[in-house]
Design a protein around this motif. Structure first.
Motif, PDB file in Angstrom:
ATOM      1  N   THR A 328       0.839  -1.194   0.000  1.00 42.42           N
ATOM      2  CA  THR A 328       0.000   0.000   0.000  1.00 42.42           C
ATOM      3  C   THR A 328       0.873   1.243   0.000  1.00 42.42           C
ATOM      4  OG1 THR A 328      -0.153  -0.137   2.414  1.00 42.42           O
ATOM      5  CG2 THR A 328      -1.903  -1.189   1.128  1.00 42.42           C
ATOM      6  N   PRO A 329       0.309   2.390  -0.361  1.00 39.94           N
ATOM      7  CA  PRO A 329       1.122   3.603  -0.474  1.00 39.94           C
ATOM      8  C   PRO A 329       1.855   3.985   0.807  1.00 39.94           C
ATOM      9  CG  PRO A 329      -0.975   3.910  -1.582  1.00 39.94           C
ATOM     10  CD  PRO A 329      -1.067   2.598  -0.864  1.00 39.94           C
ATOM     11  N   ASP A 330       1.334   3.574   1.976  1.00 41.26           N
ATOM     12  CA  ASP A 330       2.005   3.915   3.230  1.00 41.26           C
ATOM     13  C   ASP A 330       3.123   2.939   3.587  1.00 41.26           C
ATOM     14  OD1 ASP A 330       0.518   1.699   3.826  1.00 41.26           O
ATOM     15  OD2 ASP A 330      -0.690   2.641   5.398  1.00 41.26           O
ATOM     16  N   GLY A 331       3.419   1.990   2.679  1.00 39.31           N
ATOM     17  CA  GLY A 331       4.512   1.055   2.917  1.00 39.31           C
ATOM     18  C   GLY A 331       4.104  -0.228   3.604  1.00 39.31           C
ATOM     19  N   ASP A 332       2.818  -0.396   3.890  1.00 36.10           N
ATOM     20  CA  ASP A 332       2.357  -1.605   4.561  1.00 36.10           C
ATOM     21  C   ASP A 332       2.005  -2.691   3.547  1.00 36.10           C
ATOM     22  OD1 ASP A 332       2.637  -0.536   7.078  1.00 36.10           O
ATOM     23  OD2 ASP A 332       0.573   0.202   7.180  1.00 36.10           O
ATOM     24  N   HIS A 333       1.813  -3.907   4.048  1.00 31.42           N
ATOM     25  CA  HIS A 333       1.300  -5.007   3.247  1.00 31.42           C
ATOM     26  C   HIS A 333      -0.190  -5.167   3.507  1.00 31.42           C
ATOM     27  CE1 HIS A 333       4.829  -7.815   1.898  1.00 31.42           C
ATOM     28  NE2 HIS A 333       4.716  -6.727   1.185  1.00 31.42           N
ATOM     29  N   HIS A 334      -0.885  -5.655   2.497  1.00 27.76           N
ATOM     30  CA  HIS A 334      -2.308  -5.940   2.627  1.00 27.76           C
ATOM     31  C   HIS A 334      -2.566  -7.285   1.973  1.00 27.76           C
ATOM     32  CE1 HIS A 334      -6.638  -5.111   2.858  1.00 27.76           C
ATOM     33  NE2 HIS A 334      -6.717  -5.623   1.638  1.00 27.76           N
TER      34      HIS A 334
END
Length: 389
Positions: A328-334
């Motif tokens: 995701t754009p914030d650097g997290d995984h989804h």
């Protein structure tokens, strides 16, 4: 004599006999029963994102292992960081790959552990020269696996000659204590001079200066002996003898500078890890890191069937259904089911690796390294370690 060191040969890995016995017995049972269902199987370490990222590598060997089999495979790119969800997905008849699970997981688990540890070292001293010195801690047959993981994670080089031939890179390193012992105490200068005369000009002149006398004394003697030819000194002082290593390095730096040898670099090695690199990076110019990489725990990957003949299934504690994973754009995984909508701005990370048995991806170590380092920036890998500075 064939296979003199007792290692499992490549043929056994490729034909599926390098496996756990229960996979062979499962294969025998399914063949006896006439069962060979179409499945989707996924390799995961954590089902949901944890926020603790690790480096994914070993995928090129997995591609070689699975090539030629009637399956489709998707996987994260080599060098991608992950913290949950599938890193690799296989679709096809189960018996096409059943006996390969043990080797497949081994190809991913240990190299990913090595690369993650190497990235921790890289991030601990981002502006320093950092070399991998750990090949002596592993079976020599996998030395190139260690060194490739180190390069992928951004380390500047490694020490193992045969690994260098495989990876098409020059091995680094100058001299061990044994060289100084062969010349004897009091003849350190003769050893350094002989080294300078013997080795090719493109090899850095890094003198080992902690063998017999005080590190300051030997470092000054090396500087006086080789003069402008000396590139640096290496302090490999045993942990039980060095006390406050930072103070020792600062003393050596002071004495060299005080006598006009400010262009002589200081290189440190000997049981160093990320914490020590953070503590020394402003007073030393480079580091050799060994056991901090080779003692890394393998990433605990497992392979699980998540879809059987088109129906979602799972064992207890695992998530049913074919899934995809996104950055995701914030650097997290989804993590989401593959037929669900992607998160807003999310980038799907699983990419084709094999289609109907044919490898459809190319592998490049430099590109994987660039990906790894860029991804480390994107997810803030190792940032919490700055608290130790």
């Amino acid at each position: 004599m064939t296979n003199p060191f007792g290692t499992v040969p490549p043929e056994a890995i490729l034909d599926g006999t390098a496996t756990d016995a229960y996979f062979q017995r499962t294969q025998t049972t399914l063949e006896h029963a006439g069962k060979n269902p179409h499945v989707v199987a996924e390799v995961t370490a954590d089902q949901f994102p944890t926020g603790e990222f690790e480096v994914f590598t070993g995928v090129a060997d997995v591609a070689t292992l699975l090539e030629g089999r009637a399956i489709d495979v998707d996987a994260l790119p080599d060098g991608q960081l992950f913290d949950g969800g599938p890193v690799l997905r296989i679709e096809g008849s189960y018996l096409e790959f059943a006996a390969l699970e043990t080797s497949l997981l081994g190809f991913l688990s240990q190299p990913s552990g090595f690369a993650t540890a190497a990235l921790e070292a890289r991030r601990a001293a981002p502006d320093s020269l950092v070399l991998s010195f750990g090949a002596r801690h592993v079976h020599p047959s996998i030395a190139s696996v260690v060194e490739r993981a180190a390069v992928l994670a951004g380390l500047d080089g490694f020490s193992h000659v045969a690994a260098g031939e495989i990876l098409e890179r020059e091995a680094s390193g100058t001299m061990p204590h044994a060289l100084l012992f062969c010349f004897g105490e009091g003849s350190q200068a003769a050893a350094w001079e002989a080294f300078d005369e013997a080795v090719p000009e493109d090899v850095p002149r890094i003198a080992l200066t902690d063998t017999f006398w005080d590190e300051k004394a030997e470092s000054l003697l090396a500087a006086e002996t080789l003069g402008d030819d000396l590139d640096g000194v290496r302090l490999d002082t045993t942990g039980s003898r060095r006390g406050d290593f930072r103070h020792l390095v600062r003393e050596v730096r002071w004495e060299l500078d005080a006598r006009g040898f400010d262009d002589v670099d200081i290189f440190c090695s000997g049981g160093l890890g990320p914490e020590q690199l953070r503590n020394l990076r402003d007073v030393a110019d480079g580091f050799g890191v060994g056991s901090a990489i080779t003692s890394a725990d393998p990433v605990d990957f497992s392979l699980d069937i998540v879809e059987l003949e088109g129906e979602a299934v799972s064992k207890r504690g695992k998530l049913a259904g074919k899934k995809d994973v996104y950055r995701t754009p914030d650097g997290d995984h989804h993590v989401a089911l593959a037929d669900a909508d992607a998160p807003t701005g999310g980038e799907s990370l699983l990419e084709p690796l094999i289609r109907d048995g044919e490898i459809v991806r190319e592998f490049d170590l430099d590109a994987a390294s660039e990906r790894c380092l860029a991804d480390a920036d994107a997810v803030g890998f190792g940032v919490s370690g700055e608290e130790n500075v």
